[in-house]
Design a protein around this motif. Structure first.
Motif, PDB file in Angstrom:
ATOM      1  N   PRO A  39       4.717  18.705 106.107  1.00 22.17           N
ATOM      2  CA  PRO A  39       5.433  18.759 104.826  1.00 22.17           C
ATOM      3  C   PRO A  39       5.781  20.188 104.447  1.00 22.17           C
ATOM      4  N   ALA A  40       6.834  20.319 103.694  1.00 15.23           N
ATOM      5  CA  ALA A  40       7.226  21.633 103.182  1.00 15.23           C
ATOM      6  C   ALA A  40       6.298  22.032 102.037  1.00 15.23           C
ATOM      7  N   PRO A  41       6.220  23.316 101.719  1.00 17.39           N
ATOM      8  CA  PRO A  41       5.441  23.718 100.536  1.00 17.39           C
ATOM      9  C   PRO A  41       5.999  23.055  99.282  1.00 17.39           C
ATOM     10  N   SER A  42       5.144  22.760  98.328  1.00 22.27           N
ATOM     11  CA  SER A  42       5.605  22.178  97.065  1.00 22.27           C
ATOM     12  C   SER A  42       5.591  23.244  95.982  1.00 22.27           C
ATOM     13  N   PHE A  43       6.509  23.086  95.016  1.00 21.94           N
ATOM     14  CA  PHE A  43       6.614  24.037  93.905  1.00 21.94           C
ATOM     15  C   PHE A  43       5.759  23.554  92.739  1.00 21.94           C
ATOM     16  N   ASN A  44       4.854  24.410  92.288  1.00 25.55           N
ATOM     17  CA  ASN A  44       3.963  24.057  91.181  1.00 25.55           C
ATOM     18  C   ASN A  44       4.552  24.575  89.885  1.00 25.55           C
ATOM     19  N   ALA A  45       5.199  23.697  89.131  1.00 23.42           N
ATOM     20  CA  ALA A  45       5.799  24.023  87.833  1.00 23.42           C
ATOM     21  C   ALA A  45       7.151  24.697  88.003  1.00 23.42           C
ATOM     22  N   GLU A  46       7.896  24.746  86.917  1.00 18.82           N
ATOM     23  CA  GLU A  46       9.221  25.356  86.944  1.00 18.82           C
ATOM     24  C   GLU A  46       9.088  26.876  86.989  1.00 18.82           C
ATOM     25  N   PRO A  47      10.107  27.549  87.484  1.00 19.38           N
ATOM     26  CA  PRO A  47      10.035  29.010  87.598  1.00 19.38           C
ATOM     27  C   PRO A  47      10.047  29.687  86.242  1.00 19.38           C
ATOM     28  N   LYS A  48       9.510  30.900  86.206  1.00 20.14           N
ATOM     29  CA  LYS A  48       9.554  31.758  85.027  1.00 20.14           C
ATOM     30  C   LYS A  48      10.607  32.832  85.274  1.00 20.14           C
ATOM     31  N   VAL A  49      11.445  33.096  84.284  1.00 20.27           N
ATOM     32  CA  VAL A  49      12.554  34.030  84.461  1.00 20.27           C
ATOM     33  C   VAL A  49      12.528  35.084  83.369  1.00 20.27           C
ATOM     34  N   GLU A  50      12.587  36.349  83.777  1.00 20.06           N
ATOM     35  CA  GLU A  50      12.757  37.472  82.866  1.00 20.06           C
ATOM     36  C   GLU A  50      14.166  37.996  83.057  1.00 20.06           C
ATOM     37  N   ILE A  51      14.956  38.044  81.987  1.00 21.68           N
ATOM     38  CA  ILE A  51      16.388  38.302  82.106  1.00 21.68           C
ATOM     39  C   ILE A  51      16.748  39.612  81.433  1.00 21.68           C
ATOM     40  N   GLY A  52      17.580  40.417  82.096  1.00 21.91           N
ATOM     41  CA  GLY A  52      18.153  41.631  81.523  1.00 21.91           C
ATOM     42  C   GLY A  52      19.660  41.527  81.489  1.00 21.91           C
ATOM     43  N   THR A  53      20.313  42.642  81.233  1.00 20.36           N
ATOM     44  CA  THR A  53      21.775  42.626  81.206  1.00 20.36           C
ATOM     45  C   THR A  53      22.360  42.578  82.608  1.00 20.36           C
ATOM     46  N   ASP A  54      21.689  43.235  83.569  1.00 21.93           N
ATOM     47  CA  ASP A  54      22.228  43.274  84.928  1.00 21.93           C
ATOM     48  C   ASP A  54      21.192  42.884  85.975  1.00 21.93           C
ATOM     49  N   ASN A  55      20.098  42.254  85.554  1.00 18.53           N
ATOM     50  CA  ASN A  55      19.069  41.877  86.510  1.00 18.53           C
ATOM     51  C   ASN A  55      18.273  40.697  85.986  1.00 18.53           C
ATOM     52  N   ALA A  56      17.528  40.081  86.869  1.00 17.42           N
ATOM     53  CA  ALA A  56      16.630  38.979  86.503  1.00 17.42           C
ATOM     54  C   ALA A  56      15.461  38.974  87.478  1.00 17.42           C
ATOM     55  N   VAL A  57      14.267  38.703  86.959  1.00 17.43           N
ATOM     56  CA  VAL A  57      13.071  38.565  87.794  1.00 17.43           C
ATOM     57  C   VAL A  57      12.628  37.111  87.728  1.00 17.43           C
ATOM     58  N   ILE A  58      12.548  36.462  88.891  1.00 18.02           N
ATOM     59  CA  ILE A  58      12.221  35.038  88.967  1.00 18.02           C
ATOM     60  C   ILE A  58      10.866  34.878  89.661  1.00 18.02           C
ATOM     61  N   GLY A  59       9.967  34.159  89.029  1.00 14.68           N
ATOM     62  CA  GLY A  59       8.646  33.944  89.592  1.00 14.68           C
ATOM     63  C   GLY A  59       8.318  32.468  89.690  1.00 14.68           C
ATOM     64  N   TRP A  60       7.596  32.098  90.704  1.00 17.16           N
ATOM     65  CA  TRP A  60       7.166  30.707  90.863  1.00 17.16           C
ATOM     66  C   TRP A  60       5.909  30.657  91.722  1.00 17.16           C
ATOM     67  N   GLU A  61       5.339  29.466  91.854  1.00 18.15           N
ATOM     68  CA  GLU A  61       4.107  29.286  92.607  1.00 18.15           C
ATOM     69  C   GLU A  61       4.266  28.109  93.551  1.00 18.15           C
ATOM     70  N   THR A  62       3.719  28.230  94.772  1.00 20.61           N
ATOM     71  CA  THR A  62       3.787  27.155  95.757  1.00 20.61           C
ATOM     72  C   THR A  62       2.385  26.717  96.172  1.00 20.61           C
ATOM     73  N   SER A  63       2.324  25.546  96.745  1.00 20.01           N
ATOM     74  CA  SER A  63       1.033  24.981  97.161  1.00 20.01           C
ATOM     75  C   SER A  63       0.496  25.643  98.422  1.00 20.01           C
ATOM     76  N   LEU A  64       1.384  26.251  99.215  1.00 14.53           N
ATOM     77  CA  LEU A  64       0.999  26.899 100.465  1.00 14.53           C
ATOM     78  C   LEU A  64       1.483  28.340 100.471  1.00 14.53           C
ATOM     79  N   ASP A  65       0.876  29.169 101.304  1.00 12.36           N
ATOM     80  CA  ASP A  65       1.412  30.508 101.529  1.00 12.36           C
ATOM     81  C   ASP A  65       2.781  30.374 102.185  1.00 12.36           C
ATOM     82  N   ALA A  66       3.784  30.938 101.543  1.00 10.35           N
ATOM     83  CA  ALA A  66       5.150  30.736 102.025  1.00 10.35           C
ATOM     84  C   ALA A  66       6.011  31.947 101.676  1.00 10.35           C
ATOM     85  N   SER A  67       7.230  31.942 102.192  1.00  3.63           N
ATOM     86  CA  SER A  67       8.165  33.035 101.946  1.00  3.63           C
ATOM     87  C   SER A  67       8.714  32.956 100.524  1.00  3.63           C
ATOM     88  N   SER A  68       9.382  34.042 100.103  1.00  2.00           N
ATOM     89  CA  SER A  68       9.903  34.135  98.732  1.00  2.00           C
ATOM     90  C   SER A  68      11.387  34.487  98.783  1.00  2.00           C
TER      91      SER A  68
END
Length: 621
Positions: A295-324
């Motif tokens: 099985p593929a990694p599962s996403f635990n909860a919706e992502p958290k987003v910090e937004i600026g005028t010209d950038n955004a930081v997106i964070g999330w959590e997975t059930s397995l060690d995986a790429s980002s």
């Protein structure tokens, strides 16, 4: 899409992906590592790494028990490398410290290890007396000369970064304002006071010309600005041709492939290449089969987003060690019916973590973007989330970052950076209980126009919580502000100390005598007033059953009147005071005997007759 509720979770599955969402998720704090420090005479720099994007604060004290600790740092969550400059330290003094970081999705970690550093010795200098009162920027008026900037240079230019260096003739902070035009729009740097300056500019575009100025301000607030200069980033092709020592470290996957090449090359001298090929092919077939059924990694909860005028930081959590990785596209470039709806993918395909953070840069202001989370374990299919959206903030004037330094229980220094030059203003008002006392607000301001701002407040009340507003106005009349809520120069975890509890009684005559008891006490800090009381003896471990209305006024001398007590009865009471930080204190339990009016000889005769002949009581009424 099939949705099956399972307790507080939901499993969402389609032909292309499987998504396991958690409705309620508590995020752990960042993992802190590589803590280090260096100290000067009155300053020190503490640095550490976090495994996710987070802020950084240092808790420090001259006592290893942290009985009077202070805190400095920045709440800006933009990096996994944290660095905090501690200023206002005493020379030749040992300081103990701990570091704390909070990720942008709320998890906080305070490193449990207590470390120390010792500042260098310095000659005793009599400090200047700061001016009193409000309504002005506190600056040492004895120094009005700005630092002299020299040897401005740009080095280590790559496709997405560059390092700007310069020297000053006196110690000063280091900032660079830069952009695609003379309007600049971006500022990077640090507050450390040094003579040799180096600021790394990150997130640049390849093959792009940037204009910039170096900025340095000394401890007296005198700001120096260099002449405008420029540099052009390398193309990606040009960067690839640089010597290995000038390039970034290779990605994990590239290093692994190179290692595999070396192993095959070593064995090829003793083992037939055909044998190696057949053996490798058999293993690859097995890996491909495993890759299909896992099985593929599962996403635990919706992502958290910090937004600026010209950038955004997106964070999330997975059930397995995986790429980002994050795939994204602006609204006008998003093709929902296409096999690949997004036109850009950013992130780290080689890392394997459960807590992910990806920063997207060079976005357009006030623009709607679509994005998708993508994470892949070492073995197994790629996990892809559903489509999410965010809108970047409108461009314009903003406070890019801010920090504060607590100098004492009465004073603190505030610093902030604006995206364009503005004047400086700081407004502060105390909380009285849970209410902001706007009528007690004070404002400090300066007409000095700058990108880098600094104001010192010398009239705080120790242990009181304040609402702080940093603001500025530019030449076009635009106003920008940032609020720091629940600020205090010291963490008031100690309740008020109650002392000198006293009582006085007043008899109010009438058909039925009434007793008023006046209860007074003192506290060591301003606090509210209330009394708990009841007739009879109350249990020592419980509050009496009745209580007065709380007096919300903050005072050190407290007075509460309890009316209509019955004469000659025993009453129990205890007092309560709550300071502006919410810390409450109650006294021990006290007992009083409500007095009664002295009886005349006539009163005594009537009472005896009343006890003998009950009807006489009616005569008295």
């Amino acid at each position: 899409m099939l949705i099956i509720p399972l307790s507080s979770h939901a499993l969402m599955q389609s032909a292309s992906y499987r998504l396991y969402e958690t409705v309620l998720q508590d995020f752990d704090g960042p993992v802190i590592s590589n803590v280090a420090s260096s100290a000067g005479q009155t300053t020190a720099t503490v640095s550490w790494d976090t495994d996710v994007v987070a802020d950084g604060f240092v808790i420090y004290d001259t006592n290893a028990g942290f009985t009077a600790s202070k805190e400095q740092g920045s709440s800006a969550k933009v990096s996994t490398s944290q660095s905090v400059a501690l200023v206002g330290l005493s020379a030749a003094t040992t300081y103990y410290y701990r570091v704390r970081s909070t990720s942008f999705y709320g998890g906080a970690t305070t490193d449990s290890t207590v470390r120390s550093f010792t500042t260098a010795a310095a000659p005793v200098v009599t400090p200047p007396v700061p001016p009193s009162g409000g309504g002005m920027l506190i600056i040492d008026k004895t120094d009005k000369i700005a630092p002299i900037i020299s040897n401005l240079a740009v080095g280590k230019i790559l496709s997405d970064s560059a390092v700007v260096t310069w020297n000053t003739n006196e110690k000063a902070n280091s900032f660079v304002t830069y952009g695609l035009s003379s309007a600049y729009g971006r500022t990077s740097g640090q507050w450390d006071a040094v003579n040799e300056h180096a600021v790394t500019l990150l997130g640049l575009e390849p093959d792009t010309k940037y204009l910039f100025r170096a900025l340095s301000a000394d401890d007296s607030g005198n700001l120096a600005s260099s002449t405008e200069a420029s540099f052009t980033t390398l193309t990606i092709e040009a960067e690839s041709k640089l010597p290995a020592s000038d390039k970034k470290e290779p990605a994990n996957l590239a290093a692994a492939l190179e290692k595999a090449r070396q192993i095959i090359e070593r064995f090829s001298t003793t083992v037939s290449i055909d044998v190696l090929r057949s053996d490798v092919t058999a293993h690859l077939n097995a890996l491909e089969f495993i890759n299909r059924i896992l099985p593929a990694p599962s996403f635990n909860a919706e992502p958290k987003v910090e937004i600026g005028t010209d950038n955004a930081v997106i964070g999330w959590e997975t059930s397995l060690d995986a790429s980002s990785q994050v795939a994204f596209a602006p609204q006008d470039g998003y093709q929902s019916n296409s096999k690949e709806p997004y036109n850009q993918i950013i992130g780290n395909a080689d890392e394997r973590v459960k807590i992910h953070s990806v920063k997207i840069i060079n976005l357009k202001p006030d623009t709607l973007y679509h994005y998708q989370l993508r994470s892949k374990a070492t073995i197994g299919p790629l996990a892809q989330s559903r489509d999410f959206t965010f809108r970047t903030k409108k461009s314009g004037l903003e406070i890019v970052s801010y920090s504060f330094k607590i100098l004492s229980t009465e004073s603190a220094q505030f610093r902030w950076i604006t995206s364009a030059e503005t004047d400086s203003s700081l407004r502060y008002a105390p909380y009285r209980g849970n209410t902001l006392a706007v009528d007690e607000a004070k404002t400090l301001s300066s007409d000095l126009v700058s990108l880098v701002h600094e104001i010192v407040v010398n009239t705080f009340e120790g242990g009181t919580i304040y609402n702080i507003e940093l603001s500025g106005k530019d030449a076009n009349g635009r106003v920008v502000s940032k609020t720091i809520e629940q600020f205090s120069t010291s963490k008031d975890n100690l309740p008020p100390q109650i002392s000198q509890v006293r009582t006085d009684s007043v008899i109010i005559p009438g058909k039925e005598d009434r007793i008023q008891v006046i209860i007074t006490w003192q506290t060591n800090e301003p606090a509210t007033s209330r009394v708990y009381f009841q007739r009879g003896i109350a249990a020592a471990d419980k509050d009496p059953t009745e209580k007065t209305n709380p007096d919300p006024n903050y005072t050190k001398r407290h007075v509460i009147v309890i009316p209509r007590l019955e004469p000659g009865q025993v009453y129990s009471f205890r007092v309560e005071s709550i300071d502006s930080g919410g810390s409450a204190s109650k006294s021990q339990l006290y007992s009083i005997l409500a007095p009664k009016k002295k009886e005349t000889i006539f009163d005594i005769i009537l009472r005896i007759l009343e006890e003998t002949f009950g009807w006489i009581g009616d005569i008295r009424k």
